[in-house]
Each structure stands twice: as structure tokens, then as C-alpha cells.
Design an enzyme around this catalytic site. Sequence first.
Site, PDB file in Angstrom:
ATOM      1  N   CYS A 164       7.222  10.592  34.247  1.00  0.00           N
ATOM      2  CA  CYS A 164       7.252  11.883  34.906  1.00  0.00           C
ATOM      3  C   CYS A 164       5.975  11.701  35.915  1.00  0.00           C
ATOM      4  O   CYS A 164       6.109  11.946  36.931  1.00  0.00           O
ATOM      5  CB  CYS A 164       6.690  13.096  33.997  1.00  0.00           C
ATOM      6  SG  CYS A 164       8.306  13.929  33.797  1.00  0.00           S
TER       7      CYS A 164
ATOM      8  N   CYS B 197       1.133  -1.058   0.080  1.00  0.00           N
ATOM      9  CA  CYS B 197      -0.112  -0.061  -0.103  1.00  0.00           C
ATOM     10  C   CYS B 197       0.806   1.232   0.047  1.00  0.00           C
ATOM     11  O   CYS B 197       0.416   2.311  -0.457  1.00  0.00           O
ATOM     12  CB  CYS B 197      -0.726   0.133   1.295  1.00  0.00           C
ATOM     13  SG  CYS B 197      -2.224  -1.323   1.515  1.00  0.00           S
TER      14      CYS B 197
ATOM     15  N   HIS C 279       8.194  21.936  33.919  1.00  0.00           N
ATOM     16  CA  HIS C 279       8.539  22.153  32.516  1.00  0.00           C
ATOM     17  C   HIS C 279       8.265  23.501  31.857  1.00  0.00           C
ATOM     18  O   HIS C 279       8.906  24.101  30.835  1.00  0.00           O
ATOM     19  CB  HIS C 279       7.907  21.110  31.504  1.00  0.00           C
ATOM     20  CG  HIS C 279       8.345  19.652  32.090  1.00  0.00           C
ATOM     21  ND1 HIS C 279       9.652  19.396  31.749  1.00  0.00           N
ATOM     22  CD2 HIS C 279       7.727  18.777  32.644  1.00  0.00           C
ATOM     23  CE1 HIS C 279       9.710  18.055  32.236  1.00  0.00           C
ATOM     24  NE2 HIS C 279       8.635  17.685  32.904  1.00  0.00           N
TER      25      HIS C 279
ATOM     26  N   CYS D 222       2.626  19.244  35.157  1.00  0.00           N
ATOM     27  CA  CYS D 222       3.731  19.380  34.287  1.00  0.00           C
ATOM     28  C   CYS D 222       4.234  20.862  34.171  1.00  0.00           C
ATOM     29  O   CYS D 222       5.287  21.008  33.953  1.00  0.00           O
ATOM     30  CB  CYS D 222       3.398  18.770  32.848  1.00  0.00           C
ATOM     31  SG  CYS D 222       2.128  17.407  32.752  1.00  0.00           S
TER      32      CYS D 222
END
Lengths: 240, 134
Positions: free
Chosen positions: A201, A60, A160, A156
Site C-alpha cells: 500500500c 521448549c 480503508h 490508510c
Amino acid sequence: MRRTLALLLLALPASAQDRRSGFEDMARETQAMQRDDMQNPGMLWVAEGEERFNRDCTSCHTEASMRGVAARYPAWDEATGAPIDLAGRISACVERHQRATPPARESQALLALTAYVAHQSRGLPISRPTDPRLAPALAQGRALYGERRGQLDLSCVQCHDDNAGRRLAGSVIPQAHPTGYPLYRLEWQGLGSLQRRLRGCMTGVRSEPFAYGAAEYVALEIFLNDRAAGMAIETPAVRP
Amino acid sequence: MAILALLLLIPSARADEAPLTATPGDATRGRAIVADRTRGLCLLCHSGPIPEERFQGNLAPPLDGAGLRWTAAELRLRLVDGKRLNPDSIMPSYYRTEGLHRVAPAQRGRPILAAQEIEDVIAYLLTLREEPPR
């Protein structure tokens, strides 16, 4: 003049000012390891992926048609009516079109194929996820990124965004741009996905990680790609 | 009555006067906890006068001089639940198990440090009476 420039820079969102790949914070030797394909351990997975691709996928697809694909993922999957990441797409392709058992998340086969396909986009900019059908997942990803979690009660954002560039013990906290996945981590002594990294994390802050393949990871990846849009793909990156 | 109950629940804003345990804190044990990055976790973010631990973080102020800056009660509050002082703080609350989200099963319902460990850490921090090296 200089002052005007400085003011202009301040007016820009932080992301447009000084986004940096984790590559820039690495030791020179680790950078050299990533740059040189003969030294980059991730290229072993790319080579295995190429073999698998040539054996299983070329009725494909062509290699040339894979260029730019990784830059557009996660994308909308019509069949399930949900966003899907690149590894999920490859896995679904095996299941739907080859009628074979799809490779498991984080299996050698799926990492190799994903690394091979993503490698075809090395140097291309990450696309901003503009498909309106991805908007709810993008919003969910942004919320997950800002949500405190775990016994250590950290989001986060707090590491960060707010503390990127500072040192957590001996390690520079990166800005968390997913430019190089799947990537080779010296700490892992192997290749791993963004989902594996996100789980790292999550367990680091002593929270319960989502299961591999969970929609939450795809949502986070869409948000991170929105945040990193325009940055160059490095797959296979090397990180400490 | 309900108001009285609420008032009793409101923690002191500045300090936790009462020790968490009857046994006084032990500074030597406290130092070991602070130095251990899987127990105290302190040196992931703070630096301190623990030279054998080479990789120390700089996300938070040095621990040096903590005994000059704070009393035992003030340190206790900052360890037990510093978010009562600053809700946006990145410092984990070491003796709080409520109001947390998706805590891993192994840690669910457990504080980061036990009561006696917190008293030990306070005893150690009180011995730090020199400002950080410049």
C-alpha cells in the site's frame, strides 16, 4: 421497534456494526480455495513450518502450547523493552535460545514458522492489545494509519475506512483487518506477511516504505489488531 | 510589502485561468493519459467513456460530462491542486510537489503529471460533453 433498533445500530461505532474480513469480498472460487486445506496453497508453508517446529522448537515448546499465541501478538518484549510481532518473536527465539542466525524477514523459513504458529490460532478471536506498555505504540499506529503519505497524498483511513467496499479500479477496497497473515496472495504467487502487504500500500501511494522489521509496522499492526479485536484468525488466508 | 507578497501567493479559489504551457492541450494524448492507470491514474477512482478499459473505479464521480460541468480553468485547478477547493479530497494534486510526506525517492520533487500532460488531459476532459449512462 425496528426504528429503535436502527437508531441503536447507528449509535454503535462503525467497527462494531459491520466489520468484514476481506474473505467476504472474494470470489467464491477464492473462498473455496482458502476453506479447503487441500487446495489452500498457504498450507504448504504451514506444513514446512510444522517440520521446522518439530525439528528445532520442541525442546521448549509443544504444538498445544502454540494455540492462542498468535491472537496475542504483537506483545511486549521484555528483552528489548519494545513491542514485538510474532515473526520478530520467533526470530528472537532462534537468536536468543538456539544461538543460531535468526531467519530474515520474509524468508521462507520465517514465513513457514510464523504461518505454522499462527495456524494454531485459526478460528480464535484476535485479542485487544490491552497491555498498557503497548499504549504508546497503539497511539503511534493510529497516527500512522491516519497520516497522508506519498506522492498521491493518501492515508490508510481515506481508502480503508472512508471508501471500503467501493472499487479501486476492479478491486473492492477491503476494511484492512489483518485476520489471515501470513497469507497467500494470488498476486504474489506466494505467502507474505502483513508487513509486505503494508509496504504494498505504501509503495502504491508512491511513498517510501519503512524497512522490514521497523517499529512503525509493529505499531500499525497493534492498531489494526485493536480495530479488528474479536474477529477470527484465518491463517493461512488466501487473497486475490 | 509582506502582505502584498502573501496576497500574491494566495491562489485563486475557483479556477486557474492561465494554461501551464504555451502549447495547447491535445485531447488524443489526453485520452491516452487518462486511460493509462500508471500515468493518469484517473480510472482507478473514476469511470469514464473509455470502454476498452474494463476495470474502472467508483470512488469518485464519473468523468462523463466533465466538459459540460467545468471550464478549462476550473478543470486546471482541480487537476493542479484540487485540495485548494477541498482539503479532505482523496484526489491527488497532480502538479504539486510541496507539502507531501515520505514521497518515494523516485518521485520526490516531481509532480504526478508534467505541465503539458495536464493541458492534454484538460483538452480531453473538455470533449466529454455527455452525461454518464444510467
